[in-house]
Motif scaffolding. Structure first.
Motif, PDB file in Angstrom:
ATOM      1  N   ARG A  31       5.843   0.419  -7.683  1.00 41.30           N
ATOM      2  CA  ARG A  31       5.142  -0.833  -7.975  1.00 41.30           C
ATOM      3  C   ARG A  31       6.082  -2.023  -7.959  1.00 41.30           C
ATOM      4  N   VAL A  32       7.340  -1.789  -8.307  1.00 40.22           N
ATOM      5  CA  VAL A  32       8.325  -2.876  -8.252  1.00 40.22           C
ATOM      6  C   VAL A  32       8.552  -3.308  -6.811  1.00 40.22           C
ATOM      7  N   GLY A  35       5.639  -5.255  -5.662  1.00 44.88           N
ATOM      8  CA  GLY A  35       5.631  -6.581  -6.285  1.00 44.88           C
ATOM      9  C   GLY A  35       6.608  -7.527  -5.619  1.00 44.88           C
ATOM     10  N   LEU A  36       7.830  -7.052  -5.324  1.00 45.95           N
ATOM     11  CA  LEU A  36       8.814  -7.907  -4.657  1.00 45.95           C
ATOM     12  C   LEU A  36       8.357  -8.285  -3.249  1.00 45.95           C
ATOM     13  N   SER A  37       7.821  -7.290  -2.533  1.00 46.36           N
ATOM     14  CA  SER A  37       7.357  -7.581  -1.169  1.00 46.36           C
ATOM     15  C   SER A  37       6.234  -8.606  -1.171  1.00 46.36           C
ATOM     16  N   LEU A  38       5.281  -8.441  -2.059  1.00 47.23           N
ATOM     17  CA  LEU A  38       4.168  -9.415  -2.135  1.00 47.23           C
ATOM     18  C   LEU A  38       4.665 -10.794  -2.553  1.00 47.23           C
ATOM     19  N   ALA A  39       5.685 -10.825  -3.418  1.00 54.12           N
ATOM     20  CA  ALA A  39       6.243 -12.121  -3.842  1.00 54.12           C
ATOM     21  C   ALA A  39       6.894 -12.837  -2.665  1.00 54.12           C
ATOM     22  N   VAL A  40       7.653 -12.093  -1.827  1.00 52.72           N
ATOM     23  CA  VAL A  40       8.282 -12.706  -0.653  1.00 52.72           C
ATOM     24  C   VAL A  40       7.217 -13.233   0.307  1.00 52.72           C
ATOM     25  N   ALA A  73       5.454  -2.626   4.856  1.00 51.97           N
ATOM     26  CA  ALA A  73       5.469  -1.221   5.269  1.00 51.97           C
ATOM     27  C   ALA A  73       6.552  -0.426   4.558  1.00 51.97           C
ATOM     28  N   ARG A  74       7.497  -1.103   3.918  1.00 55.92           N
ATOM     29  CA  ARG A  74       8.550  -0.352   3.225  1.00 55.92           C
ATOM     30  C   ARG A  74       8.006   0.388   2.005  1.00 55.92           C
TER      31      ARG A  74
END
Length: 399
Positions: A31-32, A35-40, A73-74
């Protein structure tokens, strides 16, 4: 006492390819990553310009979507992405990130390159990861240095060289992940070995209990049944004196059975019993007084040795009473520096033998007991001496 068999460990299915273990790793919450990917992606959608439906804006929008897809995709588990597909996907992501640097006029176009490079180190092997990260740095630096496209002129080309640096963080995370998974695999292997050992111990203990139950029930009940059958046969002759004698022997066997039950309880509880005293009491209770001969210096022996020697003696005495009723019995207990020998010899029968078929478990039980102690046992007819025609059982226990 209740024994519970451990459930055999279920083997974990092998990963689809090396390094792609579907099991979660402690300390790594997917989930982290999401969360980081969506933030970027969210920051890029707000800051990257121009975006539109035509011209440069359309190119920026298309590259932004491609970069977002490559970054999101990561979060896909490694077990679902073959190595070749992962290499192609990350390579295209780096190319798209460099192209976005050259097309976008402003905003956080560089963030995609940093995050994709970091995931390259996490997803690929060290050699491929470093090569792909170096390509990312060169592409991004070249785009900024040669101004390939109407990109943001305020971004220095040195910034492009640093885009591959996060690969080191990814490699470190991958190394940590592999170390954790190796530790988990080692712990699981140790647990499976411990379960197998516990199961073996339970089966061994069940075998010991089975032998003890056989010794107590089969032998005692066979002797009691033989005396009762004799009493029934004597009733028809009207010889009440012999009936009383047979009945008294049956009562004596019942008492002996109670003693055997107590010995079994001691054995299961692994209580220490004195070998010589217990053996003497057993032989005398079977009706053979002053039959025990001791050679050597009597010494204390482990409880397991005592219990097994007593069970072997019990088996031999019961067989003597069954197959050679009335025959004299001699018991020799020999102590040497390296071994203990128990020899039980009976003479031929002096009374009629009651027909019957043994279970065959007695000799098997003797062999199992002696094997557990690393010794040897032999049983066979006596072919010479004053006991010729009788039977002998000899057990040798080291120690």
């Amino acid at each position: 006492m209740r024994y519970v068999l451990p459930v055999s460990a279920t083997e974990n299915p092998p990963p689809p390819h090396p390094g792609a273990d579907p099991r979660p790793v402690p300390g790594q919450d997917p989930r982290v990553q999401w969360g980081l990917s969506l933030a970027v992606v969210a920051v890029g959608a707000v800051t990257i310009r121009p975006m539109g439906l035509g011209g440069q804006g359309l190119a920026v929008a298309v590259l932004f979507v491609v970069n977002s897809a490559a970054l999101l995709a990561r979060g896909v588990p490694e077990s679902r992405v073959p190595p070749r597909l992962a290499l192609a996907w990350l390579s295209s992501g780096i190319v798209a990130a460099a192209a976005l640097l050259g097309v976008g006029d402003s905003g956080t176009t560089y963030l995609f390159a940093y995050f994709v490079a970091g995931h390259v180190g996490y997803r690929l092997g060290t050699g491929r990861a470093l090569a792909l990260a170096g390509t990312c740095s060169l592409l991004c630096a070249g785009v900024l240095y040669f101004h390939l496209g109407p990109g943001n002129p305020e971004l220095p080309w040195v910034l492009g060289l640093t885009t591959g640096a996060p690969v080191v963080v990814g490699i470190l995370n991958r190394t940590q992940r592999q170390a954790v998974r190796s530790a988990l695999s080692a712990a699981e292997s140790a647990e499976r070995a411990a379960r197998a050992e516990a199961r073996t111990a339970v089966l061994t203990e069940r075998g010991r209990i089975a032998r003890d139950v056989h010794d107590v029930l089969a032998h005692s009940l066979a002797g009691i049944n033989m005396q009762l059958e004799l009493a029934d046969a004597l009733l028809e002759t009207g010889d009440l004196e012999k009936v009383r004698e047979a009945n008294a022997k049956a009562h004596g066997l019942v008492k002996e059975s109670l003693k055997q039950a107590q010995w079994t309880v001691h054995a299961l509880r692994e209580d220490a019993l004195p070998l010589l005293e217990s053996l003497t009491a057993m032989v005398e209770s079977a009706g053979h007084h002053d039959a025990v001969t001791v050679t050597g210096t009597v010494r204390e022996v482990p409880a397991q040795v005592t219990q097994n020697l007593l069970r072997i003696a019990q088996e031999a005495l019961t067989n003597a009473a069954r197959h050679a009723p009335g025959g004299d019995v001699g018991v020799d207990l020999t102590f040497t520096a390296s071994s203990i020998t128990l020899r039980i010899r009976n003479r031929p029968a002096t009374r009629a033998v009651t027909p019957g078929v043994g279970s065959g478990m007695g000799l098997i039980g003797m062999r199992e007991r002696v094997a557990l102690l690393g010794g040897s046992v032999g049983a066979g007819p006596v072919t010479e001496g004053q006991d010729q025609g009788g039977w002998q059982v000899e057990a040798v226990i080291p120690g």
